[in-house]
Scaffold this active site. Structure first.
Site, mmCIF file in Angstrom:
data_model
loop_
_atom_site.group_PDB
_atom_site.id
_atom_site.type_symbol
_atom_site.label_atom_id
_atom_site.label_comp_id
_atom_site.label_asym_id
_atom_site.label_seq_id
_atom_site.Cartn_x
_atom_site.Cartn_y
_atom_site.Cartn_z
ATOM 1 N N LYS A 170 42.370 33.149 47.828
ATOM 2 C CA LYS A 170 43.694 32.794 47.332
ATOM 3 C C LYS A 170 44.604 34.007 47.542
ATOM 4 O O LYS A 170 44.607 34.939 46.748
ATOM 5 C CB LYS A 170 43.626 32.418 45.847
ATOM 6 C CG LYS A 170 44.711 31.416 45.380
ATOM 7 C CD LYS A 170 46.134 31.929 45.477
ATOM 8 C CE LYS A 170 46.449 32.914 44.386
ATOM 9 N NZ LYS A 170 47.910 33.348 44.445
ATOM 10 N N GLU A 244 40.396 45.237 40.623
ATOM 11 C CA GLU A 244 41.162 46.463 40.869
ATOM 12 C C GLU A 244 42.573 46.184 40.409
ATOM 13 O O GLU A 244 43.276 45.352 40.980
ATOM 14 C CB GLU A 244 41.109 46.827 42.354
ATOM 15 C CG GLU A 244 41.565 48.250 42.640
ATOM 16 C CD GLU A 244 42.972 48.319 43.175
ATOM 17 O OE1 GLU A 244 43.890 48.501 42.352
ATOM 18 O OE2 GLU A 244 43.159 48.188 44.378
ATOM 19 N N CYS A 278 48.994 50.308 43.796
ATOM 20 C CA CYS A 278 48.372 50.605 42.497
ATOM 21 C C CYS A 278 48.065 52.088 42.335
ATOM 22 O O CYS A 278 47.956 52.576 41.217
ATOM 23 C CB CYS A 278 47.099 49.789 42.330
ATOM 24 S SG CYS A 278 47.376 48.004 42.241
ATOM 25 N N GLU A 380 53.683 51.243 34.556
ATOM 26 C CA GLU A 380 53.616 51.122 36.005
ATOM 27 C C GLU A 380 54.939 50.571 36.530
ATOM 28 O O GLU A 380 55.406 49.527 36.067
ATOM 29 C CB GLU A 380 52.462 50.207 36.418
ATOM 30 C CG GLU A 380 52.244 50.141 37.908
ATOM 31 C CD GLU A 380 51.027 49.312 38.292
ATOM 32 O OE1 GLU A 380 50.383 49.636 39.294
ATOM 33 O OE2 GLU A 380 50.726 48.336 37.568
#
Length: 493
Positions: A170, A244, A278, A380
């Site tokens: 996906k 992750e 990330c 973040e």
């Protein structure tokens, strides 16, 4: 034909999604908007291929050879893939070329691990031969993000396939194009029908894939909350999960380095992929002795970065993935300034040609004189924003680096070899780079700790986690066993 599996049309959707070029805001493709029903069909097809198809039972050397053919085919289509990814997610063609040129390495690495794999023979007492077999898990689900769609897919897909699993992918609903192109490449290279299925869709498709009872393992790269939900869903049925997730990567710069050289080198950490990574170096912790010089040099470097059309070879930074993401980043910049940070560079929309006026661009931004309590130091950002914070000494640097809920990556810049190893060992992060950033190899286990996720992608750790171990104990003695008749009572277990 709407192809969501190699060699088979699984679903005829009534809804579609426009795929947007983030540099122009224009539609570049239309794909099916698939949901839970399509996931169910894809998993059923993958399960059939696993239970009755040739892939899991294929001789290991033959499976390894096919992975090598896929690697060669990816190389042959490399120019098409570079351009397609640059159009789809807005990364400059220089970045996509440098990154995607390495995708074949993951297929070759896992093919090599497969060819070299040994089955363990275990020591034990008595007349017994004990050995282990590694067997494929079954149907594995892979959910990939928009920022590195093909590379992140290749890391998990190559390991899953090498072990004989079948897979349902996906991709991010915003960047499915290189995933679909890879499906065609693998099919043409000879991958049997039904081994890999691709479901293009959004949140509903992703949720269903994590919750599906026939999915043996989920590998997910995305936000922390999505990873938490996937972990809960897989735990309910004791399936495996590798996640992750988010990061707030510290880049620690000590005063024994040249501040200009360090700023020019470390700028890559903050601005590659327009900061949409990330492991983006979004927290620069700089020792006070060189703090002002470092900020000045980083400001010069950020201001000089060429922002523009990602398909041009001279472009150094492209757009963000969407208007929504750009607006979120701008809001965080404004919050940082309101909380006391100094806007040293950027923060606005760059002046660009008319053809790019509808793109989602943002200037490379430096927020200086921040502190650890500011929102921009804690949250973040996922955009081209470097937050610079001063520190006093080594103890202070390590404390500040670890003062965050994430633990994915970290960077350390120093010329002191002892300090480099001391600090790297004390920082709580899955990966630490010294005098560099964001370097990876197929053999390097990728993954974090704390709220940055669980498990490893790449390396032998990832390869092994796509299989399960069966232990077989063979009694080799000639004499019979009759516990209740008195024979062989010297040992119970």
């Amino acid at each position: 034909m709407t192809q969501v599996a190699n060699g088979a049309e699984l679903h005829a959707p009534t809804e579609t999604r426009s795929i947007i070029n983030p540099a122009t805001g224009a539609e570049i493709a239309v794909v099916p908007e698939l949901g839970a029903d399509a996931v169910d069909a894809a998993v059923a097809g993958a399960l059939t291929a696993f239970e009755s198809g040739p892939w899991p039972a294929m001789v290991r050397s033959e499976r390894a050879r096919l992975l090598l053919r896929i690697a060669d085919a990816i190389e042959g289509a490399s120019e098409k893939l570079y351009t397609l990814e640059a159009l789809n997610n807005g990364r400059p063609i220089t970045e996509t070329r440098a990154q995607l040129s390495r995708v074949p390495e993951w297929f070759r690495y896992n093919a090599g691990l497969l060819a070299a794999q040994r089955q363990a023979v275990l020591p034990g007492d008595g007349p017994y031969l004990t050995y282990q077999q590694r067997l494929p898990l079954g149907v594995c689900g892979i959910i990939t993000p928009f920022n590195h769609p093909l590379l992140i897919l290749a890391r998990s897909l190559s390991a899953a396939l090498a072990n004989g699993n079948t897979v349902v992918v996906k991709p991010s609903e915003m960047t499915p194009l290189t995933t679909l192109a890879l499906l065609d490449i693998m099919t043409e290279a000879g991958l049997p029908d039904g081994v890999v299925h691709v479901v293009t869709g959004g949140r509903d498709a992703g949720i269903r894939l994590t919750q599906h009872p026939d999915i043996a393992k989920i590998t997910l790269t995305g936000g922390t909350e999505a990873g938490r939900a996937a972990a809960l869903a897989t735990a309910a049925r004791f399936a495996r999960v590798t996640a992750e997730l988010g990061g707030k990567t510290p880049v620690v710069v000590f005063d024994d380095v040249d501040p200009t050289a360090a700023a020019e080198g470390a700028a890559f950490a903050a601005f590659v992929a327009a900061g949409q990574s990330c492991v983006a170096g979004s927290r620069f912790l700089v020792q006070r002795g060189i703090y002002d010089a470092f900020v000045a040099a980083l400001t010069v470097r950020a201001t000089a970065i060429r922002v523009g059309d990602p398909t041009r070879p001279d472009t150094q930074m492209g757009p963000l993935i969407s208007a929504r993401q750009r607006d979120k980043v701008r809001d965080l910049i404004e919050t940082g300034v309101a909380e006391g940070a100094r806007l040293a560079a950027g923060g606005g929309i760059p002046e660009l040609p008319d053809t790019l006026q509808d793109g989602f661009f943002l200037e490379p931004t430096v927020l200086a004189d921040a502190d650890m309590q500011m929102t921009v130091a804690l949250q973040e950002i996922f955009g081209p924003v470097a937050v610079v914070i001063p520190f006093d000494d080594e103890h202070d640097a390590v404390r500040m680096a670890n003062d965050n809920r994430y633990g994915l990556g970290a960077g350390v810049w120093t010329t002191d070899v002892g300090r480099a190893h001391r600090v790297a060992s004390r920082i709580v992060a899955g990966m630490v780079w010294i005098n560099d950033h964001h370097r990876l190899e197929p053999s390097l286990p990728w993954g974090g700790v704390k709220e940055s996720g669980i498990g490893k992608d790449a390396g032998t750790e990832s390869f092994d986690d796509f299989s399960w171990i069966k232990t077989i104990v063979v009694r080799t003695a000639a004499e019979p066993v009759d516990w209740y008749g008195g024979a062989g009572q010297g040992r119970l277990n």
